[in-house]
Design a protein around this motif. Structure first.
Motif, PDB file in Angstrom:
ATOM      1  N   SER A 196       0.849  -1.405  -0.006  1.00 59.54           N
ATOM      2  CA  SER A 196       0.038   0.120  -0.120  1.00 59.54           C
ATOM      3  C   SER A 196       0.868   1.359  -0.079  1.00 59.54           C
ATOM      4  CB  SER A 196      -0.824  -0.094   1.406  1.00 59.54           C
ATOM      5  OG  SER A 196      -1.498   1.231   1.445  1.00 59.54           O
ATOM      6  N   ASN A 197       0.595   2.233  -0.882  1.00 57.34           N
ATOM      7  CA  ASN A 197       1.496   3.276  -1.199  1.00 57.34           C
ATOM      8  C   ASN A 197       0.760   4.469  -1.394  1.00 57.34           C
ATOM      9  OD1 ASN A 197       3.138   5.143  -3.032  1.00 57.34           O
ATOM     10  ND2 ASN A 197       4.687   4.172  -1.989  1.00 57.34           N
ATOM     11  N   THR A 198       0.747   5.651  -0.551  1.00 55.07           N
ATOM     12  CA  THR A 198      -0.169   6.606  -0.769  1.00 55.07           C
ATOM     13  C   THR A 198       0.044   7.268  -2.111  1.00 55.07           C
ATOM     14  OG1 THR A 198      -0.714   6.906   1.634  1.00 55.07           O
ATOM     15  CG2 THR A 198      -1.037   8.770   0.030  1.00 55.07           C
ATOM     16  N   THR A 199       1.116   7.548  -2.406  1.00 55.84           N
ATOM     17  CA  THR A 199       1.566   8.190  -3.543  1.00 55.84           C
ATOM     18  C   THR A 199       1.127   7.659  -4.825  1.00 55.84           C
ATOM     19  OG1 THR A 199       3.609   9.060  -2.638  1.00 55.84           O
ATOM     20  CG2 THR A 199       3.525   9.443  -4.984  1.00 55.84           C
TER      21      THR A 199
ATOM     22  N   GLU B 265      10.362  11.713  -6.510  1.00 53.08           N
ATOM     23  CA  GLU B 265      12.063  12.100  -6.983  1.00 53.08           C
ATOM     24  C   GLU B 265      11.893  13.255  -8.093  1.00 53.08           C
ATOM     25  OE1 GLU B 265      16.152  12.351  -7.561  1.00 53.08           O
ATOM     26  OE2 GLU B 265      14.920  11.598  -5.706  1.00 53.08           O
ATOM     27  N   GLU B 266      10.889  12.785  -8.897  1.00 53.74           N
ATOM     28  CA  GLU B 266      10.768  13.565 -10.379  1.00 53.74           C
ATOM     29  C   GLU B 266       9.289  13.626 -10.753  1.00 53.74           C
ATOM     30  OE1 GLU B 266      12.758  14.201 -14.638  1.00 53.74           O
ATOM     31  OE2 GLU B 266      13.566  12.548 -13.212  1.00 53.74           O
ATOM     32  N   TYR B 267       8.910  14.398 -11.425  1.00 52.34           N
ATOM     33  CA  TYR B 267       7.533  14.279 -12.382  1.00 52.34           C
ATOM     34  C   TYR B 267       7.705  15.059 -13.475  1.00 52.34           C
ATOM     35  CZ  TYR B 267       2.472  13.687 -12.767  1.00 52.34           C
ATOM     36  OH  TYR B 267       1.135  13.358 -13.243  1.00 52.34           O
ATOM     37  N   ARG B 268       7.305  14.523 -14.469  1.00 49.37           N
ATOM     38  CA  ARG B 268       7.279  15.138 -16.017  1.00 49.37           C
ATOM     39  C   ARG B 268       5.881  14.936 -16.467  1.00 49.37           C
ATOM     40  NH1 ARG B 268      12.285  12.046 -18.799  1.00 49.37           N
ATOM     41  NH2 ARG B 268      13.697  11.859 -16.647  1.00 49.37           N
ATOM     42  N   GLY B 269       5.541  15.708 -17.195  1.00 45.75           N
ATOM     43  CA  GLY B 269       4.305  15.502 -18.030  1.00 45.75           C
ATOM     44  C   GLY B 269       3.840  16.625 -19.053  1.00 45.75           C
ATOM     45  N   ASN B 270       2.743  16.734 -19.719  1.00 47.13           N
ATOM     46  CA  ASN B 270       2.242  17.708 -20.559  1.00 47.13           C
ATOM     47  C   ASN B 270       1.255  18.271 -19.898  1.00 47.13           C
ATOM     48  OD1 ASN B 270       0.856  15.709 -21.328  1.00 47.13           O
ATOM     49  ND2 ASN B 270       1.259  15.741 -23.319  1.00 47.13           N
TER      50      ASN B 270
ATOM     51  N   CYS C 161      -2.025  18.941 -12.955  1.00 47.07           N
ATOM     52  CA  CYS C 161      -1.345  20.043 -13.421  1.00 47.07           C
ATOM     53  C   CYS C 161      -1.741  21.228 -12.531  1.00 47.07           C
ATOM     54  CB  CYS C 161      -1.978  20.395 -14.725  1.00 47.07           C
ATOM     55  SG  CYS C 161      -1.705  19.037 -16.240  1.00 47.07           S
ATOM     56  N   PRO C 162      -0.919  22.162 -12.234  1.00 48.85           N
ATOM     57  CA  PRO C 162       0.636  22.324 -12.534  1.00 48.85           C
ATOM     58  C   PRO C 162       1.211  20.896 -12.029  1.00 48.85           C
ATOM     59  CG  PRO C 162       0.056  23.926 -11.115  1.00 48.85           C
ATOM     60  CD  PRO C 162      -1.053  23.388 -11.309  1.00 48.85           C
ATOM     61  N   LEU C 163       2.342  20.627 -12.649  1.00 48.65           N
ATOM     62  CA  LEU C 163       3.191  19.341 -12.333  1.00 48.65           C
ATOM     63  C   LEU C 163       3.481  19.201 -10.949  1.00 48.65           C
ATOM     64  CD1 LEU C 163       5.406  19.051 -15.447  1.00 48.65           C
ATOM     65  CD2 LEU C 163       3.222  17.913 -15.137  1.00 48.65           C
ATOM     66  N   PRO C 164       3.286  18.042 -10.162  1.00 50.58           N
ATOM     67  CA  PRO C 164       3.628  18.040  -8.847  1.00 50.58           C
ATOM     68  C   PRO C 164       5.133  18.178  -8.914  1.00 50.58           C
ATOM     69  CG  PRO C 164       2.304  16.209  -9.706  1.00 50.58           C
ATOM     70  CD  PRO C 164       2.576  16.911 -10.559  1.00 50.58           C
TER      71      PRO C 164
END
Length: 287
Positions: free
Chosen positions: A240-243, A277-282, A267-270
């Motif tokens: 179980s992982n909340t993220t 560690e990192e979040y990318r997206g459009n 959006c906006p990106l977390p």
């Protein structure tokens, strides 16, 4: 003057209707559940009570059976559905926590066993699709499922299978590979909105050789995102992982239910945090 006055009143009434809380629900018949908050999508359980049904491997073909989790009440009509595959050597118990957690937010969720625990990604992709077909056509809860709103998820080789399923069936509304593994690193054919989840400490399907290439290869025009978990391993999705739950729920709601109320979590990106560690997206998302 009377005609003009009536027109003005009608315009004001129309504006009031458009701005009313129920307006978006009226425009989007797939919207389910109350207005979401950070607390509501991070909670261990959502607003729906959940029931479950066991599907024997002897009663199906094309996959190994599994467990269906679904909202108990039928008051809200049908729901979108997701099939979820475990990884190499694993059974559905390894991803079972996602069943009630996602179902309680307003989805029908099918955690499956595969034909063998060593099935490769291409086979797992076919099995995910077979499970969705069973769910919508023959299962005991088929009347609760909207067959036009379906998605796939999977861990490790099941994550690789998720990409295979999305490639094979472009009509899918959402795909989420969790620390996915696949020998194929490029997926320009995928047309399904895809959230790729990797782990910074993954030594089996490292992000540099799997999740990051997967994400980069997706079409630039596609609604897509890359979430790299912080202080995580290849097996983090097995607990179980909340993220994972938070962003999976937001992605599934946004694209299976077309529920724009969840756009604010994407959006906006977390930003990087103790969990990310990192979040990318459009952004903003267009579908």
């Amino acid at each position: 003057m009377l005609t003009s006055g009536l027109a003005s009143i009608a315009a004001v009434a129309g504006l009031a209707t458009a701005l009313s809380p129920g307006a978006n629900a009226a425009e989007n018949p797939y919207e389910r559940g109350p207005v979401p908050t950070t607390a509501s999508i991070e909670a261990a359980r959502g607003p729906y009570a959940v029931s479950q049904a066991t599907v024997s491997s002897f009663s199906v073909t094309g996959f190994g059976g599994g467990t269906i989790y679904y909202p108990t009440s039928t008051a809200d009509g049908t729901f979108g559905a997701i099939a979820i595959s475990p990884g190499y050597t694993a059974r559905q118990s390894s991803i079972a926590w996602l069943g009630p957690r996602l179902a309680s937010q307003g989805f029908v969720v099918f955690t499956i066993d595969t034909l063998t625990t060593s099935d490769q990604p291409a086979s797992r992709g076919r099995q995910l699709l077979a499970a969705l077909d069973y769910l919508t056509e023959r299962s005991s809860v088929r009347g609760r499922v909207d067959a036009t709103r379906l998605g796939v998820m999977g861990h490790s080789m099941g994550g690789g299978g998720t990409l295979e399923a999305a490639k094979s069936r472009p009509s899918l509304q959402a795909a989420i590979p969790l620390t996915g593994w696949n020998m194929d690193k490029t997926w320009p054919e995928i047309q399904t909105p895809t959230l790729v989840v990797g782990a910074d400490g993954d030594s089996i399907a490292s992000v540099t050789s799997h999740s990051e290439p997967f994400y980069r290869s997706l079409p630039s025009s596609l609604d897509k995102a890359y979430l790299e978990l912080n202080n995580a391993t290849h097996f983090t999705p097995n607990r179980s992982n909340t993220t994972i739950a938070k962003y999976s729920i937001a992605w599934l709601k946004r694209f299976i239910d077309n529920d724009i109320r969840y756009e604010k979590f994407l959006c906006p990106l977390p930003q990087p945090s103790l969990a990310i560690e990192e979040y990318r997206g459009n952004c903003p998302h267009t579908s």
